[in-house]
Design an enzyme around this catalytic site. Structure first.
Site, PDB file in Angstrom:
ATOM      1  CD  GLU A  76      10.885  80.679 116.086  1.00  0.00           C
ATOM      2  OE1 GLU A  76       9.682  80.611 116.436  1.00  0.00           O
ATOM      3  OE2 GLU A  76      11.341  81.639 115.428  1.00  0.00           O
ATOM      4  CE1 TYR A  95       6.074  79.955 113.696  1.00  0.00           C
ATOM      5  CE2 TYR A  95       6.947  79.001 115.716  1.00  0.00           C
ATOM      6  CZ  TYR A  95       6.867  80.047 114.828  1.00  0.00           C
ATOM      7  OH  TYR A  95       7.590  81.180 115.035  1.00  0.00           O
ATOM      8  CG  ASP A 106       2.676  82.613 113.833  1.00  0.00           C
ATOM      9  OD1 ASP A 106       2.272  83.073 112.753  1.00  0.00           O
ATOM     10  OD2 ASP A 106       3.222  83.298 114.706  1.00  0.00           O
TER      11      ASP A 106
END
Length: 350
Positions: A36, A119, A137
């Site tokens: 991520e 996020y 996102d």
DNA sequence: AAGCCGTGGCG
DNA sequence: TCGCCAAGGCT
């Protein structure tokens, strides 16, 4: 609003089309976190090799926590946004020192890690721990803006709130991680910024943007307003009484300022096109004496391409009542846009 | 809240 | 060509 159709269409599509990516083969929060952070503002194609190298060099969060900053930065070299690499190491140390070497399994503590924002906390939480936390996102903004026809700017406080709320109503409570990844995958591979492949989209029949021909306009970003091109034709008419001016009214730029009589056209006007417009103003007898070069005037959100025309009206005609004749020594008493000011100064002196 | 942070791909 | 955009976060 019932949105069950959303998940009925989404998850089957995802299971059919999802790309085989190594971080999808694990539920190890360390590896998912790594992916991520690497994928923040970064394409999968660019980040994949880095993820593989990081996992090999630092197999666990403890390994990463012990690594020198220089070594982490060296491994990150070329990926950009280097604060991500520094924060990555700091967060690894946080996990070791503050959480006993185990990744925290709740949203608040995840977000407390350096470099983990809303996020990333939602992504790790939903994918690694099954938390019902919607991710929002760039892909999600785009997919939702188009499917639901939402024109609220995504870079505004109001927009972020609205899209977050919508995402929260949509998220599949049984499969939050797959749901989140599915929306992003759709945005990355089908509902792309340009040339989306609507033929492959499970939402195509219900997509508002597609149905109303607004795909290219959504999502809306306020920050960089699209620059509209306009074509202004100003009439410079000198009579014995002076030069004609008119006041700008209506919901447009330069409200309340004065300008020369204006004819706005769809495209850059030729002499022929302008003649036609003049004839609508008053039939017959106009003489076009001179056409200026195109003057470009830039505003934050508009590009005004301007031509100044010196014209002589018909002998007998009805002057529009909103026009006023101003003698040259009185011209500077009127508030005019810079565009007009520059022209008039040039017209007088040169 | 708005500006900054990097690099690569795309039309 | 060049501006936009990409699985954002920090200050």
């Amino acid at each position: 609003m019932s949105t069950a159709w959303f998940n009925r269409a989404l998850l089957p599509w995802y299971r059919e089309h999802k790309r085989a990516l190594p971080w999808r083969e694990t539920r190890d929060p360390y590896r998912i976190w790594l992916s991520e952070v690497i994928l923040q503002q970064t394409r999968v194609d660019q980040g994949l090799a880095y993820w593989l190298r990081f996992v090999e060099r630092y197999p666990t969060v403890a390994h990463l926590a012990k690594a020198p900053e220089d070594a982490v930065l060296k491994l990150w070299q070329g990926l950009g946004y280097y604060s991500r690499a520094r924060n990555l190491r700091t967060a690894a140390q946080q996990v070791v020192n503050d959480h006993g070497g185990v990744f925290p399994a709740d949203y608040a503590r995840l977000k407390g890690l350096k470099g983990v924002g809303e996020y990333t906390a939602a992504a790790i939480g939903s994918i690694a721990f099954g938390l019902v936390e919607p991710v929002v996102d760039g892909n999600v903004y785009r997919v939702l803006a188009r499917v639901f026809g939402i024109a609220t700017p995504i870079d505004s406080t109001e927009g972020r709130k609205e899209f977050r709320a919508l995402a929260a109503t949509l998220i599949d409570h049984q499969h939050p991680g797959d749901h989140n990844q599915a929306v992003m995958e759709l945005g990355a591979t089908v509902c792309t910024p340009r040339n989306p492949r609507c033929g492959d989209c499970p939402f195509a029949p219900r997509c508002i943007a597609r149905g109303t021909g607004r795909i290219a306009e959504l999502p809306v970003k306020a920050g960089k307003a699209t620059v509209r091109v306009r074509h202004f034709n100003y009439l410079h008419i000198r009579t014995a009484k002076g030069t004609y001016l008119q006041k700008r009214t209506g919901k447009d730029i330069w409200q309340g300022l004065y300008e020369l009589p204006l004819i706005e056209t769809e495209r850059a006007a030729s002499k022929v096109l302008l003649s036609r417009s003049l004839d609508k103003l008053a039939p017959g007898g106009w003489i076009i004496e001179k056409r200026s070069g195109t003057v470009v005037h830039l505003l934050s959100h508009q590009r005004i391409e301007t031509i100044f025309w010196e014209v002589v009206p018909p002998k007998r005609w009805k002057v529009p009542k909103e026009w006023l004749a101003v003698t040259s020594n009185m011209l500077n008493a009127f508030a005019v846009p810079r565009l007009i000011e520059r022209y008039l100064n040039g017209a007088v002196t040169g």
